[in-house]
Design a protein around this motif. Structure first.
Motif, PDB file in Angstrom:
ATOM      1  N   ALA A  61       0.153   1.342   6.749  1.00 47.63           N
ATOM      2  CA  ALA A  61      -1.305   1.142   6.801  1.00 47.63           C
ATOM      3  C   ALA A  61      -2.187   1.978   6.432  1.00 47.63           C
ATOM      4  CB  ALA A  61      -1.300   0.626   8.297  1.00 47.63           C
ATOM      5  N   VAL A  62      -1.842   3.302   6.665  1.00 50.07           N
ATOM      6  CA  VAL A  62      -2.787   4.359   6.210  1.00 50.07           C
ATOM      7  C   VAL A  62      -2.753   4.473   4.714  1.00 50.07           C
ATOM      8  CG1 VAL A  62      -3.155   7.013   6.210  1.00 50.07           C
ATOM      9  CG2 VAL A  62      -2.540   5.833   8.479  1.00 50.07           C
ATOM     10  N   LEU A  63      -1.674   4.557   4.076  1.00 52.58           N
ATOM     11  CA  LEU A  63      -1.712   4.409   2.640  1.00 52.58           C
ATOM     12  C   LEU A  63      -2.274   3.494   2.010  1.00 52.58           C
ATOM     13  CD1 LEU A  63       1.974   5.660   2.182  1.00 52.58           C
ATOM     14  CD2 LEU A  63       0.129   7.095   1.622  1.00 52.58           C
ATOM     15  N   ARG A  64      -2.392   2.372   2.444  1.00 53.13           N
ATOM     16  CA  ARG A  64      -2.745   1.022   1.776  1.00 53.13           C
ATOM     17  C   ARG A  64      -4.292   1.082   2.132  1.00 53.13           C
ATOM     18  NH1 ARG A  64       0.251  -2.971  -0.450  1.00 53.13           N
ATOM     19  NH2 ARG A  64       2.187  -3.214   0.255  1.00 53.13           N
ATOM     20  N   LYS A  65      -4.933   1.729   3.185  1.00 54.30           N
ATOM     21  CA  LYS A  65      -6.415   1.554   3.600  1.00 54.30           C
ATOM     22  C   LYS A  65      -7.210   1.767   2.309  1.00 54.30           C
ATOM     23  CE  LYS A  65      -9.436   2.589   7.136  1.00 54.30           C
ATOM     24  NZ  LYS A  65      -9.825   3.216   8.352  1.00 54.30           N
ATOM     25  N   ASN A  81      -4.768  -1.533  -6.829  1.00 53.95           N
ATOM     26  CA  ASN A  81      -3.608  -2.106  -6.320  1.00 53.95           C
ATOM     27  C   ASN A  81      -2.588  -1.038  -5.847  1.00 53.95           C
ATOM     28  OD1 ASN A  81      -3.844  -5.071  -7.070  1.00 53.95           O
ATOM     29  ND2 ASN A  81      -4.164  -3.986  -9.362  1.00 53.95           N
ATOM     30  N   GLY A  82      -1.897  -1.389  -4.979  1.00 50.54           N
ATOM     31  CA  GLY A  82      -0.874  -0.428  -4.417  1.00 50.54           C
ATOM     32  C   GLY A  82       0.606  -1.080  -4.483  1.00 50.54           C
ATOM     33  N   CYS A  83       1.474  -0.191  -4.329  1.00 47.55           N
ATOM     34  CA  CYS A  83       2.891  -0.643  -4.222  1.00 47.55           C
ATOM     35  C   CYS A  83       3.763   0.442  -3.609  1.00 47.55           C
ATOM     36  CB  CYS A  83       3.664  -1.225  -5.355  1.00 47.55           C
ATOM     37  SG  CYS A  83       5.097  -2.188  -5.319  1.00 47.55           S
ATOM     38  N   PHE A  84       4.757   0.108  -2.661  1.00 51.74           N
ATOM     39  CA  PHE A  84       5.582   1.065  -2.121  1.00 51.74           C
ATOM     40  C   PHE A  84       7.001   0.992  -2.808  1.00 51.74           C
ATOM     41  CE2 PHE A  84       2.921  -0.060   1.553  1.00 51.74           C
ATOM     42  CZ  PHE A  84       2.683   1.346   1.857  1.00 51.74           C
ATOM     43  N   ASP A 124      14.857   7.518 -13.564  1.00 50.02           N
ATOM     44  CA  ASP A 124      14.217   9.053 -13.390  1.00 50.02           C
ATOM     45  C   ASP A 124      14.103   9.209 -11.899  1.00 50.02           C
ATOM     46  OD1 ASP A 124      12.453   8.974 -16.612  1.00 50.02           O
ATOM     47  OD2 ASP A 124      14.748   9.620 -16.136  1.00 50.02           O
ATOM     48  N   GLY A 125      13.700   8.265 -10.930  1.00 51.20           N
ATOM     49  CA  GLY A 125      13.244   8.696  -9.731  1.00 51.20           C
ATOM     50  C   GLY A 125      12.630   7.379  -9.058  1.00 51.20           C
ATOM     51  N   ILE A 126      12.417   7.601  -7.619  1.00 46.63           N
ATOM     52  CA  ILE A 126      11.652   6.691  -6.948  1.00 46.63           C
ATOM     53  C   ILE A 126      10.369   7.150  -6.323  1.00 46.63           C
ATOM     54  CG2 ILE A 126      11.888   4.772  -5.064  1.00 46.63           C
ATOM     55  CD1 ILE A 126      14.722   4.493  -5.510  1.00 46.63           C
ATOM     56  N   VAL A 127       9.388   6.492  -6.633  1.00 43.29           N
ATOM     57  CA  VAL A 127       8.057   7.174  -6.083  1.00 43.29           C
ATOM     58  C   VAL A 127       7.759   6.280  -4.579  1.00 43.29           C
ATOM     59  CG1 VAL A 127       5.600   7.270  -6.025  1.00 43.29           C
ATOM     60  CG2 VAL A 127       6.915   7.653  -8.171  1.00 43.29           C
ATOM     61  N   GLY A 128       7.693   6.896  -3.479  1.00 43.91           N
ATOM     62  CA  GLY A 128       7.304   6.309  -2.403  1.00 43.91           C
ATOM     63  C   GLY A 128       6.214   5.441  -2.387  1.00 43.91           C
ATOM     64  N   PHE A 129       5.086   5.693  -2.800  1.00 46.62           N
ATOM     65  CA  PHE A 129       3.994   4.669  -2.863  1.00 46.62           C
ATOM     66  C   PHE A 129       2.853   5.282  -4.319  1.00 46.62           C
ATOM     67  CE2 PHE A 129      -0.444   3.567  -1.735  1.00 46.62           C
ATOM     68  CZ  PHE A 129      -0.318   2.208  -1.362  1.00 46.62           C
ATOM     69  N   ILE A 130       2.463   4.121  -4.958  1.00 42.87           N
ATOM     70  CA  ILE A 130       1.896   4.465  -6.069  1.00 42.87           C
ATOM     71  C   ILE A 130       0.722   3.478  -6.211  1.00 42.87           C
ATOM     72  CG2 ILE A 130       3.256   2.525  -7.494  1.00 42.87           C
ATOM     73  CD1 ILE A 130       2.890   4.124 -10.023  1.00 42.87           C
ATOM     74  N   THR A 131      -0.368   3.762  -6.559  1.00 43.76           N
ATOM     75  CA  THR A 131      -1.784   3.260  -6.729  1.00 43.76           C
ATOM     76  C   THR A 131      -2.281   3.175  -8.370  1.00 43.76           C
ATOM     77  OG1 THR A 131      -3.311   5.056  -6.325  1.00 43.76           O
ATOM     78  CG2 THR A 131      -2.433   3.590  -4.416  1.00 43.76           C
ATOM     79  N   TYR A 132      -2.959   2.119  -8.588  1.00 45.33           N
ATOM     80  CA  TYR A 132      -3.254   2.010  -9.894  1.00 45.33           C
ATOM     81  C   TYR A 132      -4.627   1.304  -9.939  1.00 45.33           C
ATOM     82  CZ  TYR A 132      -3.729  -0.012 -14.614  1.00 45.33           C
ATOM     83  OH  TYR A 132      -4.457  -0.121 -16.035  1.00 45.33           O
ATOM     84  N   ASP A 133      -5.804   1.982 -10.348  1.00 43.63           N
ATOM     85  CA  ASP A 133      -7.031   1.311 -10.174  1.00 43.63           C
ATOM     86  C   ASP A 133      -7.707   0.855 -11.563  1.00 43.63           C
ATOM     87  OD1 ASP A 133      -7.927   3.465 -12.016  1.00 43.63           O
ATOM     88  OD2 ASP A 133      -8.577   4.607 -10.316  1.00 43.63           O
TER      89      ASP A 133
END
Length: 48
Positions: free
Chosen positions: A6-10, A18-21, A32-41
């Motif tokens: 919830a804090v990351l999505r705020k 947009n954001g995705c976990f 190459d890896g996994i990102v915990g949370f990414i946003t794109y504006d």
């Protein structure tokens, strides 16, 4: 975990953002890896 999500999505609630976990970052079949949370504006900026 729900509070952390919830804090990351705020900040992503703006229109055009947009954001995705748990996003896998890689090219083609290579992982190459996994990102915990990414946003794109709407300006094309990614944040991990």
């Amino acid at each position: 975990m729900a509070k952390i999500e919830a804090v990351l999505r705020k900040p992503v609630v703006k229109q055009g953002d947009n954001g995705c976990f748990e996003v896998t970052i890689g090219i083609g079949w290579s992982v190459d890896g996994i990102v915990g949370f990414i946003t794109y504006d709407s300006y094309g900026e990614f944040r991990f």
